[in-house]
Design a protein around this motif. Sequence first.
Motif, PDB file in Angstrom:
ATOM      1  N   ASN A  86     -23.055  86.717  56.022  1.00  0.00           N
ATOM      2  CA  ASN A  86     -23.292  85.318  55.651  1.00  0.00           C
ATOM      3  C   ASN A  86     -22.030  84.499  55.882  1.00  0.00           C
ATOM      4  O   ASN A  86     -20.940  84.936  55.530  1.00  0.00           O
ATOM      5  CB  ASN A  86     -23.673  85.214  54.171  1.00  0.00           C
ATOM      6  CG  ASN A  86     -25.008  85.834  53.883  1.00  0.00           C
ATOM      7  OD1 ASN A  86     -26.046  85.288  54.205  1.00  0.00           O
ATOM      8  ND2 ASN A  86     -24.987  87.011  53.273  1.00  0.00           N
ATOM      9  N   PHE A  87     -22.204  83.311  56.430  1.00  0.00           N
ATOM     10  CA  PHE A  87     -21.098  82.390  56.647  1.00  0.00           C
ATOM     11  C   PHE A  87     -21.325  81.140  55.799  1.00  0.00           C
ATOM     12  O   PHE A  87     -22.211  80.335  56.107  1.00  0.00           O
ATOM     13  CB  PHE A  87     -21.021  81.991  58.127  1.00  0.00           C
ATOM     14  CG  PHE A  87     -20.759  83.147  59.054  1.00  0.00           C
ATOM     15  CD1 PHE A  87     -19.465  83.575  59.295  1.00  0.00           C
ATOM     16  CD2 PHE A  87     -21.807  83.803  59.680  1.00  0.00           C
ATOM     17  CE1 PHE A  87     -19.218  84.643  60.157  1.00  0.00           C
ATOM     18  CE2 PHE A  87     -21.571  84.858  60.533  1.00  0.00           C
ATOM     19  CZ  PHE A  87     -20.277  85.289  60.778  1.00  0.00           C
ATOM     20  N   PRO A  88     -20.564  80.952  54.714  1.00  0.00           N
ATOM     21  CA  PRO A  88     -20.700  79.746  53.914  1.00  0.00           C
ATOM     22  C   PRO A  88     -20.209  78.536  54.715  1.00  0.00           C
ATOM     23  O   PRO A  88     -19.187  78.614  55.406  1.00  0.00           O
ATOM     24  CB  PRO A  88     -19.785  79.985  52.712  1.00  0.00           C
ATOM     25  CG  PRO A  88     -19.440  81.434  52.737  1.00  0.00           C
ATOM     26  CD  PRO A  88     -19.595  81.883  54.150  1.00  0.00           C
ATOM     27  N   VAL A  89     -20.942  77.438  54.628  1.00  0.00           N
ATOM     28  CA  VAL A  89     -20.577  76.198  55.325  1.00  0.00           C
ATOM     29  C   VAL A  89     -20.747  75.026  54.377  1.00  0.00           C
ATOM     30  O   VAL A  89     -21.564  75.070  53.454  1.00  0.00           O
ATOM     31  CB  VAL A  89     -21.424  75.979  56.606  1.00  0.00           C
ATOM     32  CG1 VAL A  89     -21.180  77.094  57.615  1.00  0.00           C
ATOM     33  CG2 VAL A  89     -22.910  75.868  56.279  1.00  0.00           C
ATOM     34  N   ALA A  90     -19.999  73.963  54.608  1.00  0.00           N
ATOM     35  CA  ALA A  90     -20.098  72.766  53.770  1.00  0.00           C
ATOM     36  C   ALA A  90     -21.289  71.905  54.162  1.00  0.00           C
ATOM     37  O   ALA A  90     -21.854  71.210  53.319  1.00  0.00           O
ATOM     38  CB  ALA A  90     -18.809  71.954  53.877  1.00  0.00           C
ATOM     39  N   ASP A  91     -21.689  71.947  55.440  1.00  0.00           N
ATOM     40  CA  ASP A  91     -22.767  71.088  55.943  1.00  0.00           C
ATOM     41  C   ASP A  91     -23.658  71.915  56.857  1.00  0.00           C
ATOM     42  O   ASP A  91     -23.292  72.212  57.997  1.00  0.00           O
ATOM     43  CB  ASP A  91     -22.151  69.902  56.699  1.00  0.00           C
ATOM     44  CG  ASP A  91     -23.169  68.912  57.224  1.00  0.00           C
ATOM     45  OD1 ASP A  91     -24.344  69.284  57.448  1.00  0.00           O
ATOM     46  OD2 ASP A  91     -22.782  67.748  57.439  1.00  0.00           O
ATOM     47  N   ILE A  92     -24.824  72.302  56.365  1.00  0.00           N
ATOM     48  CA  ILE A  92     -25.735  73.169  57.113  1.00  0.00           C
ATOM     49  C   ILE A  92     -26.193  72.530  58.424  1.00  0.00           C
ATOM     50  O   ILE A  92     -26.279  73.194  59.446  1.00  0.00           O
ATOM     51  CB  ILE A  92     -26.942  73.603  56.247  1.00  0.00           C
ATOM     52  CG1 ILE A  92     -27.739  74.726  56.931  1.00  0.00           C
ATOM     53  CG2 ILE A  92     -27.864  72.440  55.948  1.00  0.00           C
ATOM     54  CD1 ILE A  92     -27.160  76.077  56.755  1.00  0.00           C
ATOM     55  N   ASP A  93     -26.458  71.248  58.403  1.00  0.00           N
ATOM     56  CA  ASP A  93     -26.928  70.582  59.619  1.00  0.00           C
ATOM     57  C   ASP A  93     -25.848  70.578  60.697  1.00  0.00           C
ATOM     58  O   ASP A  93     -26.132  70.858  61.876  1.00  0.00           O
ATOM     59  CB  ASP A  93     -27.401  69.161  59.303  1.00  0.00           C
ATOM     60  CG  ASP A  93     -28.665  69.173  58.471  1.00  0.00           C
ATOM     61  OD1 ASP A  93     -29.732  69.495  59.022  1.00  0.00           O
ATOM     62  OD2 ASP A  93     -28.582  68.886  57.258  1.00  0.00           O
TER      63      ASP A  93
END
Length: 127
Positions: free
Chosen positions: A66-73
């Motif tokens: 899993n790669f956490p991201v601040a902005d999925i879009d």
Amino acid sequence: MFTPDAAFSGFSIDDTDAARTFYGDVLGLTVVDNPMGFLELELSSGARVLLYTKPNHEPATYTVLNFPVADIDAAVDDLRARGVETKIYADEEFATDERGILRGGGHGPDIAWFTDPAGNVLAVLQT
């Protein structure tokens, strides 16, 4: 004596060169050959993930990384620009939108899944 201090995770692949290219060149991770002859992903958190070839490899049917991201879009846009397609799930439990994003709607994070060349499932999820 058992000590959990140096524990690490790993999963199988079927093609070392394809994995090295995908994880290193496409996703931009640091990929190194380890002393046992396998690949390792060196994550910026300091964690390492072992990738080992297996002749009878079968892709994991669950998310292996899993790669956490601040902005999925923005993350999905970036992945698509790199040639990575998100998976579209049409079932009721994991119905994604046309971009491959499952909107959590307060019941979990927004998440999008994609696969590596060996078919293993990876994800970006908004934190």
